[in-house]
Design a protein around this motif. Sequence first.
Motif, PDB file in Angstrom:
ATOM      1  N   PHE A  53       4.548  19.259 -41.477  1.00  0.00           N
ATOM      2  CA  PHE A  53       3.226  19.795 -42.100  1.00  0.00           C
ATOM      3  C   PHE A  53       3.328  21.393 -41.424  1.00  0.00           C
ATOM      4  CE2 PHE A  53       2.112  15.301 -41.913  1.00  0.00           C
ATOM      5  CZ  PHE A  53       1.763  15.188 -43.297  1.00  0.00           C
ATOM      6  N   GLY A  64       3.072  24.991 -44.538  1.00  0.00           N
ATOM      7  CA  GLY A  64       2.334  23.792 -45.243  1.00  0.00           C
ATOM      8  C   GLY A  64       2.943  23.348 -46.551  1.00  0.00           C
ATOM      9  N   PHE A  79       5.031  21.314 -47.380  1.00  0.00           N
ATOM     10  CA  PHE A  79       4.979  19.555 -47.795  1.00  0.00           C
ATOM     11  C   PHE A  79       3.638  19.454 -48.420  1.00  0.00           C
ATOM     12  CE2 PHE A  79       4.181  15.245 -46.911  1.00  0.00           C
ATOM     13  CZ  PHE A  79       5.276  14.745 -47.416  1.00  0.00           C
ATOM     14  N   GLY A  80       2.419  19.907 -47.840  1.00  0.00           N
ATOM     15  CA  GLY A  80       1.084  19.602 -48.294  1.00  0.00           C
ATOM     16  C   GLY A  80       0.939  19.938 -49.727  1.00  0.00           C
ATOM     17  N   ARG A  81       1.711  21.169 -50.167  1.00  0.00           N
ATOM     18  CA  ARG A  81       1.525  21.658 -51.469  1.00  0.00           C
ATOM     19  C   ARG A  81       2.372  20.840 -52.585  1.00  0.00           C
ATOM     20  NH1 ARG A  81       2.315  26.753 -49.038  1.00  0.00           N
ATOM     21  NH2 ARG A  81       4.390  26.619 -49.348  1.00  0.00           N
ATOM     22  N   TRP A  82       3.571  20.340 -51.696  1.00  0.00           N
ATOM     23  CA  TRP A  82       4.392  19.182 -52.706  1.00  0.00           C
ATOM     24  C   TRP A  82       3.708  18.052 -52.844  1.00  0.00           C
ATOM     25  CZ3 TRP A  82       9.128  20.239 -49.002  1.00  0.00           C
ATOM     26  CH2 TRP A  82       9.497  21.495 -49.149  1.00  0.00           C
ATOM     27  N   ALA A  83       2.991  17.597 -51.964  1.00  0.00           N
ATOM     28  CA  ALA A  83       1.990  16.490 -52.159  1.00  0.00           C
ATOM     29  C   ALA A  83       1.031  16.488 -53.115  1.00  0.00           C
ATOM     30  CB  ALA A  83       1.476  15.902 -50.716  1.00  0.00           C
ATOM     31  N   LEU A  84       0.261  17.854 -53.091  1.00  0.00           N
ATOM     32  CA  LEU A  84      -0.876  17.836 -54.015  1.00  0.00           C
ATOM     33  C   LEU A  84      -0.359  17.875 -55.656  1.00  0.00           C
ATOM     34  CD1 LEU A  84      -3.153  20.372 -52.349  1.00  0.00           C
ATOM     35  CD2 LEU A  84      -3.424  18.104 -52.512  1.00  0.00           C
ATOM     36  N   ILE A 134       7.070  16.198 -54.370  1.00  0.00           N
ATOM     37  CA  ILE A 134       7.686  15.806 -53.176  1.00  0.00           C
ATOM     38  C   ILE A 134       9.265  15.743 -53.016  1.00  0.00           C
ATOM     39  CG2 ILE A 134       7.701  13.897 -51.246  1.00  0.00           C
ATOM     40  CD1 ILE A 134       4.770  13.910 -51.318  1.00  0.00           C
ATOM     41  N   GLY A 141       9.411  13.055 -44.183  1.00  0.00           N
ATOM     42  CA  GLY A 141       8.796  13.412 -45.244  1.00  0.00           C
ATOM     43  C   GLY A 141       8.997  12.294 -46.109  1.00  0.00           C
ATOM     44  N   SER A 153       6.014   9.952 -47.847  1.00  0.00           N
ATOM     45  CA  SER A 153       5.801   9.845 -49.275  1.00  0.00           C
ATOM     46  C   SER A 153       5.611   8.504 -49.712  1.00  0.00           C
ATOM     47  CB  SER A 153       6.921  10.711 -49.894  1.00  0.00           C
ATOM     48  OG  SER A 153       8.106   9.994 -49.837  1.00  0.00           O
TER      49      SER A 153
END
Length: 291
Positions: A72, A77, A79-84, A237, A261, A265
């Motif tokens: 994270f 961050g 990974f957070g953007r990829w998740a969103l 992701i 990650g 996911s």
Amino acid sequence: MSAPAAEPRRPLLLPHQRARVVPTVVLLIGAFYCLVPMAWIVVAASKSPAELFSTFTFSPGTGLVDNLRELFAYENGAFGRWALNSLLYAGVGSLLCTLISTVAGYAFSRYEFPGRTALFYLILAGVLLPGMLLAIPQYIIMTKVDMVGSYWSVLLPGLISPFAIYLARVYADAAVPLSTIESARMDGASEYRIFGTIALPMMLPGMVTIFMLQFVGNWNNFLLPYVMLSDESRFPINVGLYTLLSKGSGEPALYSVAIVGTAVSIVPLIALLLFLQRFWRLDMISGGLKG
């Protein structure tokens, strides 16, 4: 005095029991084949970079918390953007696709219009086309309309799903009685009201199935965003983790970050399945009560 004749030995399994053993064994083998990679991901996510290559494959490690912290914190961050982004592509895209497929399936099921059968089979033929074959034409189309690299370049191609339309039609045929629609028409209800208040609630379990299948497909879709997107801030992701894993060849510590990650996911898919299964359960209960 002669000894009593020995009783014939009974078979360990009766014929009907043996008929159930083979499918059970096949299912167990399939479950083992599918679950072992997932188990490896979960175990490997707990290992530090040093433990990843020096300990037994399925022995737990001690670096889970550090791996999560590194994940994270990676590139402020990312990974957070990829998740969103994945939630946008999979959530919004699947919801819109479900609505479009439901409307189309209901229309094919309950309306008569010229060319209906030919058009339906033409749409159904799209199931035979692999996604890899469509990626380049879709890229060319998005280039012509100047949408390559945008969120729309990933969302729009997934809004029409031939298989989802097929499922919606099959479910409409089974779940929406024609007599109910005719009764509503005789009472003066408009077609929009019939669809919104009668057909749509009846088709809800089928819509949940379509949404789940589309969400999983869009969440795991790699080729389309990989072709369409060049800005890492818009990656989903799976594409983001692919770039992270590629960088790991020069920095081995990133392998552990990529693995944890991947494990993280999977969590949204499991949570979504657990949340949506109650709709299938309610549908089976209601079907039992109707019978």
